[in-house]
Enzyme design. Structure first.
Site, PDB file in Angstrom:
ATOM      1  CB  ALA A  13      13.891 -37.603  -8.836  1.00 56.01           C
ATOM      2  CG  LEU A  34      20.263 -30.985   2.026  1.00 54.24           C
ATOM      3  CD1 LEU A  34      19.818 -31.209   3.473  1.00 54.24           C
ATOM      4  CD2 LEU A  34      19.336 -31.730   1.068  1.00 54.24           C
ATOM      5  CD  GLU A  52      -1.516  -2.368   1.920  1.00 50.33           C
ATOM      6  OE1 GLU A  52      -2.369  -3.080   2.466  1.00 50.33           O
ATOM      7  OE2 GLU A  52      -0.281  -2.656   1.932  1.00 50.33           O
TER       8      GLU A  52
END
Length: 344
Positions: free
Chosen positions: A156, A211, A52
């Site tokens: 996967a 990771l 805003e």
């Protein structure tokens, strides 16, 4: 239909902040005067000014604000945090009408912004494209309403449904890739959007992953490992590197530099998510192994599954998790395929 048109623009703007606004939601804002956009903005990153304020700052002639409509996909805030309340800003500039996508589920807001605006004579319209607005901030809504992160399962698989070869056949210490390079890049892109990544200790022992992000520019998710009996070797990549790591275990609470241990009662999988909630993790990718992912499936503690299918076949190995779900998306990535599932 005109309100929906401007709300779609809010959603488009809001999405520009994906991966950077957490723990805040993604918010876009459009200011309209006589059916013409005179200002727009979005929340760019956590700690920076809200949508805003950015939209109001972009308006050249601020005298028009008192004759305009402000559109925002989430209820304006009404509390002091890193920035002042947006409801006060709207009141300050005497914007007479506010069109809101959906009420903010955060208990610090939760209708209080709307109530304050109404008390100051503002006309309010709410629930414009409500489903789309909730979906954009599904991580934020899950975190506020369910008191846990939005849980994404990811793996996967080969064409014949295996996620890894038998461990005794993979003694090289290297990750046995099933996915092609484009799928790996997509996986890293998806990582960059989420707050956390979690794996079981056997994934660390068998694959020795980092990771982190290496195939995509962005921020790496915070890393969590389920290691009840503290089996992680100090020589693994995650223990040797400079990135923060949290080990969820049965024995101790401890912090040494950027490595942290948090004690957990593993009788319920939900206790793991409770720890992540306290860590302010709004979304987490659970990347393995198969048993770890299955725990979350069996306790119905998941929101989305992303499954990459490669061209290889193993004929034997470690089977993928068993998932009863509905497919919501499918895409070809070179000779691979990505399927996204939701709970039934």
């Amino acid at each position: 239909m005109i309100d929906e048109f401007y709300m779609k623009r809010c959603l488009f703007l809001a999405k520009k902040g994906i991966g950077y606004t957490s723990p805040n939601p993604m918010v876009g804002c459009v200011i309209v005067h006589k059916n013409e956009i005179i200002g727009e903005g979005w929340h760019k990153r956590y700690g920076s000014s809200h949508a805003e304020l950015n939209a109001i700052k972009s308006v050249e002639n601020t005298s028009l604000l008192s004759k305009s409509i402000i559109y925002v996909n989430l209820e304006p805030c009404n509390h002091y945090g890193k920035t002042p309340p947006c409801s006060e800003l709207i009141i300050k500039y005497k914007i007479p009408k506010i069109v809101i996508g959906v009420k903010d589920p955060n208990n610090k807001v939760d209708g209080k912004g709307i109530e304050k605006l109404k008390k100051h004579g503002c006309e309010i319209k709410i629930n414009v494209l409500k489903k789309d607005c909730i979906n954009l901030n599904k991580r934020f809504f899950t975190f506020c309403e369910k008191k846990r992160p939005y849980v994404i399962l990811k793996w996967a698989r080969t064409k014949d449904g295996f996620i890894a070869p038998l461990y005794e056949r993979n003694k090289s210490g290297k990750i046995y890739w099933i996915s092609n390079s484009l799928s790996i890049q997509r996986s890293h892109k998806l990582r960059s959007i989420e707050d956390g990544i979690l794996v079981g200790v056997n994934t660390i022992i068998n694959d020795n992953p980092s990771l982190t992000l290496r195939k995509w520019n962005g921020k790496s998710p915070r890393r969590y490992i389920i290691d009840p009996n503290l089996k992680i070797n100090n020589k693994t990549k995650v223990m040797k590197d400079k990135y923060p790591l949290t080990i969820i275990n049965s024995h101790k609470n401890l912090t040494i530099k950027n490595k942290k241990w948090i004690k957990c009662d593993f009788t319920k999988t939900s206790n793991i998510l409770e720890i992540l909630y306290k860590e302010n993790i709004q979304s987490v990718i659970i990347e393995g192994g198969s048993k770890t992912i299955q725990y979350f499936i069996d306790e119905n503690l998941w929101d989305e599954a992303r499954v990459f299918t490669g061209e290889k076949k193993f004929f034997e190995g470690i089977r993928e998790p068993k998932l009863d779900a509905k497919e919501i998306y499918q895409e070809k990535i070179g000779n691979n395929k990505l399927n996204i599932y939701h709970p039934i």
